[in-house]
Design an enzyme around this catalytic site. Structure first.
Site, PDB file in Angstrom:
ATOM      1  N   THR A 174      37.149  39.079  40.568  1.00  0.00           N
ATOM      2  CA  THR A 174      36.375  39.514  41.722  1.00  0.00           C
ATOM      3  C   THR A 174      34.901  39.404  41.349  1.00  0.00           C
ATOM      4  O   THR A 174      34.410  40.171  40.523  1.00  0.00           O
ATOM      5  CB  THR A 174      36.727  40.962  42.102  1.00  0.00           C
ATOM      6  OG1 THR A 174      38.132  41.048  42.342  1.00  0.00           O
ATOM      7  CG2 THR A 174      35.977  41.393  43.349  1.00  0.00           C
ATOM      8  N   LYS A 180      37.931  38.889  49.052  1.00  0.00           N
ATOM      9  CA  LYS A 180      38.364  39.922  48.104  1.00  0.00           C
ATOM     10  C   LYS A 180      37.417  41.131  48.149  1.00  0.00           C
ATOM     11  O   LYS A 180      37.852  42.287  48.095  1.00  0.00           O
ATOM     12  CB  LYS A 180      38.431  39.346  46.689  1.00  0.00           C
ATOM     13  CG  LYS A 180      38.836  40.354  45.609  1.00  0.00           C
ATOM     14  CD  LYS A 180      40.215  40.936  45.858  1.00  0.00           C
ATOM     15  CE  LYS A 180      40.555  42.075  44.883  1.00  0.00           C
ATOM     16  NZ  LYS A 180      40.624  41.651  43.490  1.00  0.00           N
ATOM     17  N   LYS A 232      31.886  48.792  40.614  1.00  0.00           N
ATOM     18  CA  LYS A 232      31.457  47.394  40.593  1.00  0.00           C
ATOM     19  C   LYS A 232      31.788  46.710  41.908  1.00  0.00           C
ATOM     20  O   LYS A 232      30.960  46.008  42.509  1.00  0.00           O
ATOM     21  CB  LYS A 232      32.147  46.652  39.451  1.00  0.00           C
ATOM     22  CG  LYS A 232      31.761  45.175  39.350  1.00  0.00           C
ATOM     23  CD  LYS A 232      32.876  44.308  38.789  1.00  0.00           C
ATOM     24  CE  LYS A 232      33.936  44.013  39.827  1.00  0.00           C
ATOM     25  NZ  LYS A 232      34.903  42.966  39.393  1.00  0.00           N
TER      26      LYS A 232
END
Length: 293
Positions: A94, A170, A239
């Protein structure tokens, strides 16, 4: 299957994926930043390499699952890609949109193929080969990777010709999941304050209205407070929230609740009693109430 395969990144998720490929009988080379993490994968027949370049040298197709932009940027520098000419790299991490675009440029300059194929699912889903895989890039390159992707996942979703589009999907999925965790934390805290058993509430919620795996899986974790071992860490959750924030800034999209969610993850990450838990542990921040925030 005759293709020589490489796998870079043997964290919790990467190890589950690489082990599945090794058990499928593929000729597999692996590399991880910290040596010694691939014991089970190596025991299943994989060969550990000393460098990323060595993996490319010995492989036709290389898959990677690294933690963040910084790790990917360091792994796939120009010297590492010297051996990648004519090879295909399938990046399953990702990543930010910018890093995805930078990697496409680097691989093109090195004469290597590059596609993005981030995955949806936890490590146990990866071990069972039931991941959903979101792929973007050249259709020809995705065709080339698909026989191996079929070992890792139950479906490959082709979302565009630009690898960054897969990363955007994503990021969007994970942003939705973050809100599911928030909603679960809030609703469970609400009924618990009224003396209702939280496990029963999750059973009612997931039988009647929210039957998806996010609600059944994470609802059970939150109700039982079973956050360890972490399937996906608080740090990685923050994140991914940051990736959504950066993407919204770049694309001019509005995410009104992102600052609230950042506060939840930041508080959990800064608390030694919470920081090592699964990202669903933000529910404990909610349970504390505003006086503790």
């Amino acid at each position: 299957m005759s293709a020589r395969v490489g796998f870079i990144g043997l964290g919790t998720m990467g190890s589950a994926m690489a082990l599945r490929l090794a058990k499928a009988g593929l000729e597999l080379r692996v590399w991880n930043r910290s040596r010694g993490k691939g014991g089970e994968v190596i025991a299943a027949g994989a060969i550990e390499c000393d460098t990323v370049a060595d993996v490319f040298e010995a492989s036709d197709i290389v898959f990677s699952m690294l933690a963040n932009d910084a790790a990917v940027d360091a792994a796939f520098d120009a010297p590492s890609l010297d051996a990648a000419s004519g090879k295909l790299h399938v990046n399953m991490a990702t990543l930010s949109l910018k890093t995805s675009r930078d990697l496409l440029d680097r691989h093109t300059a090195a004469g290597a193929g590059y596609i993005s194929a981030p995955v949806l699912g936890r490590p146990n889903v990866a071990a069972a080969g039931q991941l959903n895989i979101v792929a973007a890039g050249s259709a020809e390159l995705i065709d080339r990777a698909e026989p191996i992707l079929a070992i890792l996942g139950k479906q490959v979703w082709r979302v565009g010709d630009d690898p960054a589009q897969a990363n955007l999907v994503k990021i969007g999925v994970n942003y939705n999941l973050i809100h599911a965790l928030q909603a679960l934390g809030e609703s469970l805290s609400l009924v618990e304050h009224g003396g209702v058993d939280s496990r029963m509430f999750v059973d009612i919620l997931t039988d009647a209205a929210f039957t998806g795996s996010a609600y059944t899986g994470y609802g059970a974790l939150i109700a039982s407070r079973e956050y360890r071992p972490a399937g996906f860490s608080v740090e990685l959750g923050l994140k991914d929230l940051s990736l959504a924030e950066a993407a919204s800034d770049e694309l001019g999209a509005s995410l009104p609740t992102v600052s609230i969610m950042r506060g939840m993850f930041t508080e959990a990450l800064n608390d030694p009693d919470l920081s090592d838990g699964d990202w669903s542990i933000i529910a404990e921040v909610i349970r504390r109430g505003p006086a503790a925030a």
